[in-house]
Every structure is written in C-alpha cells, then in structure tokens.
Scaffold this active site. Structure first.
Site, PDB file in Angstrom:
ATOM      1  N   LYS A  34     -26.006 -11.624   5.556  1.00  0.00           N
ATOM      2  CA  LYS A  34     -25.628 -12.877   4.882  1.00  0.00           C
ATOM      3  C   LYS A  34     -24.688 -12.301   3.695  1.00  0.00           C
ATOM      4  O   LYS A  34     -25.105 -11.372   2.866  1.00  0.00           O
ATOM      5  CB  LYS A  34     -26.749 -13.451   3.922  1.00  0.00           C
ATOM      6  CG  LYS A  34     -26.387 -14.715   3.297  1.00  0.00           C
ATOM      7  CD  LYS A  34     -27.468 -15.112   1.993  1.00  0.00           C
ATOM      8  CE  LYS A  34     -26.591 -14.533   0.612  1.00  0.00           C
ATOM      9  NZ  LYS A  34     -25.446 -14.833   0.215  1.00  0.00           N
ATOM     10  N   SER A  77     -26.557  -6.292  -7.699  1.00  0.00           N
ATOM     11  CA  SER A  77     -26.885  -6.088  -9.132  1.00  0.00           C
ATOM     12  C   SER A  77     -28.301  -5.556  -9.194  1.00  0.00           C
ATOM     13  O   SER A  77     -29.054  -6.089  -8.221  1.00  0.00           O
ATOM     14  CB  SER A  77     -26.597  -7.374  -9.930  1.00  0.00           C
ATOM     15  OG  SER A  77     -27.630  -8.167  -9.613  1.00  0.00           O
ATOM     16  N   GLU A 107     -28.433  -0.777  -2.655  1.00  0.00           N
ATOM     17  CA  GLU A 107     -27.315  -0.255  -3.433  1.00  0.00           C
ATOM     18  C   GLU A 107     -26.849  -0.878  -4.588  1.00  0.00           C
ATOM     19  O   GLU A 107     -26.382  -2.239  -4.394  1.00  0.00           O
ATOM     20  CB  GLU A 107     -26.326   0.069  -2.355  1.00  0.00           C
ATOM     21  CG  GLU A 107     -24.938   0.796  -3.171  1.00  0.00           C
ATOM     22  CD  GLU A 107     -23.748   0.925  -2.176  1.00  0.00           C
ATOM     23  OE1 GLU A 107     -22.666   0.421  -2.623  1.00  0.00           O
ATOM     24  OE2 GLU A 107     -23.867   0.909  -0.800  1.00  0.00           O
ATOM     25  N   CYS A 114     -19.236  -0.817  -8.252  1.00  0.00           N
ATOM     26  CA  CYS A 114     -20.441  -0.195  -8.768  1.00  0.00           C
ATOM     27  C   CYS A 114     -20.159   1.401  -8.878  1.00  0.00           C
ATOM     28  O   CYS A 114     -20.802   2.030  -9.846  1.00  0.00           O
ATOM     29  CB  CYS A 114     -21.697  -0.347  -7.719  1.00  0.00           C
ATOM     30  SG  CYS A 114     -21.410   0.301  -6.014  1.00  0.00           S
ATOM     31  N   GLU A 132     -24.148  -2.031 -17.371  1.00  0.00           N
ATOM     32  CA  GLU A 132     -23.268  -2.048 -16.528  1.00  0.00           C
ATOM     33  C   GLU A 132     -22.401  -3.469 -16.869  1.00  0.00           C
ATOM     34  O   GLU A 132     -22.673  -4.566 -16.983  1.00  0.00           O
ATOM     35  CB  GLU A 132     -23.550  -2.177 -15.106  1.00  0.00           C
ATOM     36  CG  GLU A 132     -22.486  -2.357 -14.145  1.00  0.00           C
ATOM     37  CD  GLU A 132     -22.813  -2.344 -12.681  1.00  0.00           C
ATOM     38  OE1 GLU A 132     -22.168  -1.790 -11.731  1.00  0.00           O
ATOM     39  OE2 GLU A 132     -23.950  -3.198 -12.392  1.00  0.00           O
TER      40      GLU A 132
END
Length: 495
Positions: free
Chosen positions: A183, A236, A258, A293, A394
C-alpha cells in the site's frame, strides 16, 4: 502562463490497483484525487481501497504463496530482474509522475528509478544466500536449519519516494519466496499504479498485489489482517506506534519499522568550514524539501567554527532557487500537501516562540507563481538549544536547526539527547576522534565526513524511536524468512 501552470494542461492519469493479477478499481467504487503540490491542480486519481479490497488482495496473495515459495530461487530472481528491466523502459514516464505528484525536484528524483532497479538487481543476486546452518550438537545426529518464507507480507510506504520505496521494497520479500500486498501513501500514489501495470505483466497472479487507499481504511485493514504474518512500514513515529498496536490485535506478527529522525551533523573544530557548510546544505535534502527521514537537520557546530559556518550556510540556503520542480535549475519545490505544510509551519512558530533565531526563510515565497501550492522558503534557525522543541522534534521539512557546543564531554549528551536514532554525520580530520564518536553516537547509519548518501549493500535502519529492523542489505532479505531447525536422530543400534 507561468511555468508551473503548464502542469494543468498535462494528461490526467487514472491508475488502477493490482489484485490477483488483474488491474481493477475499488469494489466500493471510491476514488482518491492526486493534487499537484505546485499549483493544486488535479493530476489524476486512484482507487480508494476498502477493507473488502484488502481482503481480496490478501486472499489472492495467500493462494499464490505456496506456488511462489516452491518456485526455484533463481527463477524468482529472474522475474525480479525482469521487473527492473521493464521499469527502466518507463523511467521517463515514472520520473515525470514522481516529480509532479511529490513536488520533489527533477534533479534529485532522476536517480530514484535507477536506485530502485539497482536494489531489485542486488536482491536478485542474493537469491542463493538464503542459507541455513549445520550445528554439531551431537556426534551421532545431523542438526541443521533451513530458511522458509513467511507467506503473505504487507508493506506500507511513505510519500517522499513513492516509486523507489515501492519497487525496491518488493525485492527482498519476493526473492525470499513471499507474496506481497503493498500500500503506497495516499499523498503520492500515481507512480505506484505504473508499478502495478509492470507487476501484472511480470509475476504470476497474486504474487504482487497493490492497493491504493487511505491509512485509516486500507492501511488499517492490512495491518490487522490475521493472514499477514510479516509487516513493514516507512513513515512517522506516531503511525509506527499505532501499527504495532493494531497489528497485535489480530495475530502475532513480525513488524519492522523505518521511522523518523532528528539527525545530528557533529562538527569538530578541525573541520573545513566551507566543506562543512556545503555538506550541511546537502544533508538537509532541500531537493526533497527536507522531506527525508535521514536528513541531518541538527547542525552541531563547535564554537570555534560556529559563526563562520553559520554565515556560509545562510548564504548557500538563501541562494537556493524555488520553482517548477521539473526544471533542472530548480533547487527546491513545494511541500507535498497542505496538511504537511501546516504542520511544518507549526514547528516554525514553536521555534520562534521558544527563542530560536530565524536567520533565513520561514515564510511563503513571494511572487505570482507561489500564490497557489504548498510553498515554503528553505529555513535556518540559529542558536537552537537542547531545551527547544525544534531541537527535539522531527519537522520532516526544509528547516535546519543550528546549535553551538564547546565541551567534548557534553557533546554526546547533546547529540544523543533526542528520542530518535536514525542517522548521524561526523566531521573531523582526526580518525581516532571520528571512530570513537561513531561508536558512541546513538544512530543506526553513520557517515564520517559525508552525509545523505546510501551505499549499496549497507543496511539502513534506526535506533530508539527511529524504528526496528534494517533494510537495503542482506539483513533485510533474511528478515523475510523464518528459521526451521531439523534434527535427524540415528537409531541407537546404528550408532
């Protein structure tokens, strides 16, 4: 007509999903609209998958799993290589879709298809490395292990590198003998529908299934499905935590993540200021609007270099050219979507509220071509301290936080003083200092006198809240197998 408005004249793409070897719309007949982040014009649409679509995809993958696992490893590898070949044939089409759908610059995205096909080729070449072990447990028996695929693997992806993530992350599970339900992000799904067309041509029905839809519907259904034993996610930290929780509701799963990063670029006093400034700008991935990231978004400068490097960084960032991401002279395009732009702006507001010094950017650029779309100037804050939210959180956008340090004893506490641990970059001419710092920094992927690049065959993964597991190396391939131990015990009269 301005250069970005020309996108409105481009052909609208209507993509389809791939379920059980057939390209199809959603059974619910819903659609998601893809928007050009430059000007908010419609680029295309993709099916809005329902839980029923996901059920059909998993069922197709489950039916195909025994036959695919029984396919010789070299034949599986051959088909993965064939996917790479066909993707390269459509590289120009994929590049245009990627740039228009993400907002990332053409200059930075031009290698995404090549990098994806490189990983397809790399994992195809590892097909015969799916080895077990023999263990001399007894002198009379034979004790050995074999590696077997999980069966159905679910992969959920982020919006910043849609085709690269989708194609490259098919490689390891397929070579290992698993079938896949993939997906993509609903924020940039168009190029993945091209991948669906390619996979329909290459693989037996059900081996690869691609469903487009939202995370709340299609994503949640895939995460919770009891027949999905192995699950991966790129995105996230909050979503990663939710996936871990939801995955456990239906069955025990092997989940790898990840996730985000707030990555330090650690600069010692002996480093060259110009090289450091150039690397600091490159490490922010402004060509992807900082939406990476692995970006080194915390620049930790020794006080002896602080003012010099900061001035050079501000000069370089201020000179970055914003505009049509399809142009080769554009340095930065728009952020991917309106919600993400609003979130990044909230981080900028928090930084100003906490007392960080805005030295460049931080606002929507002026000019008629920037009146529509999700635009933000590349941004640098100076004098950021560990207590500020910008130091800890972040942003996933074009916002660099610059901090000063002076005491070697405090440096690692500052560098490691966040919840993340994905990447780190260390700049010094002292090899001993570099290696000691590399061992002590809490990050899964470390550069010394470099940043931003991934190197073929090296495993990429994070520590702490930045995730679990690693990708892009042999470890990833092995993670898509389960180990079975077999013990042959000889009859006593034969011993």
């Amino acid at each position: 007509m301005n250069e970005m408005a020309q996108n409105a004249d481009a052909q609208i793409r209507e993509g389809l999903m791939l379920i059980g070897g057939k390209l199809c719309p959603s059974v619910g007949e819903g659609w998601l609209t893809a928007i050009d982040p430059c000007n908010e014009e419609v680029l295309g649409r993709v099916p809005d998958a329902t839980a029923e679509d996901v059920e059909l995809a998993v069922a197709a993958a489950d039916r195909a799993a025994p036959g695919w696992a029984a396919t010789p490893a070299l034949e599986r590898a051959r088909l993965v290589r064939e996917l790479a070949r066909r993707a390269l044939e459509r590289a120009d089409e994929l590049l245009e879709l990627e740039v228009r759908d993400t907002g990332n610059t053409r200059r930075r995205m031009v290698r995404d298809v090549t990098m994806a096909t490189d990983l397809l080729e790399y994992f195809a070449g590892l097909a015969l490395e799916l080895k077990g072990e023999t263990v001399p447990s007894t002198s009379t028996g034979l004790h050995f292990s074999v590696r077997e695929p999980y069966g159905v693997v679910g992969r959920i992806l982020a919006f910043n590198h849609p085709f690269y993530f989708a194609a490259s992350r098919l490689a390891a599970p397929l070579v290992a003998g698993n079938t896949v339900v993939l997906k993509p992000s609903e924020e940039a799904p168009l190029s993945t529908t091209v991948l669906a067309e390619l996979c329909a041509e290459v693989f037996p029905p059900g081996v690869v299934n691609i469903v487009t839809g939202t995370g709340l519907d299609a994503g949640a259904a895939l995460v919770r499905h009891p027949r999905v034993k192995r699950l991966t996610f790129i995105g996230s930290v909050p979503t990663g935590r939710a996936i871990q929780s939801q995955a456990a509701e239906s069955s025990v799963k092997h989940v790898s993540l990840e996730l985000g990063g707030k990555n330090p670029m650690i600069v010692f006093a002996d480093a060259d200021p110009e090289k450091v400034a150039t690397a600091a700008v490159a490490g922010m991935n402004f060509g992807h609007q900082g939406q990476s990231c692995g970006s080194t978004s915390r620049l930790l400068l020794h006080e002896d270099l602080y003012n010099d490097v900061l001035a050079r960084v501000v000069e370089k960032v201020s000179a970055l050219r914003l505009g049509d991401p399809m142009r080769d002279d554009t340095d930065m395009g728009p952020l991917n979507n309106a919600r993400h732009l609003q979130n990044v702006m909230s981080h900028i507001a928090a930084a100003e509220e906490d007392g960080a010094r805005l030295v460049t950017g931080g606002r929507r650029p002026s000019g008629a071509q920037f009146e529509r779309g999700f635009w933000l100037q590349p941004t640098v804050f100076a004098d950021v301290t560990p207590g500020m939210r910008l130091f800890r959180n972040e942003v996933f956008g074009p916002v660099l936080a610059v901090s000063r340090w002076s005491d070697d004893d405090d440096l690692l506490a500052i560098a490691n003083g966040v919840d993340y641990g994905l990447t780190a970059s260390i700049w010094t001419n002292d090899l001993n200092r570099a290696l000691v710092t590399a061992r002590a920094v809490q990050a899964g992927y470390v550069w010394i006198n470099g940043n931003s690049s991934h190197f073929p065959g090296t495993s990429f993964g994070g520590r702490k809240e930045s995730g679990t597991g690693s990708e892009e190396g042999l470890d990833e391939l092995l993670s898509f197998t389960e180990v079975k131990t077999i013990n042959i015990v000889l009859p006593a009269e034969l011993v």
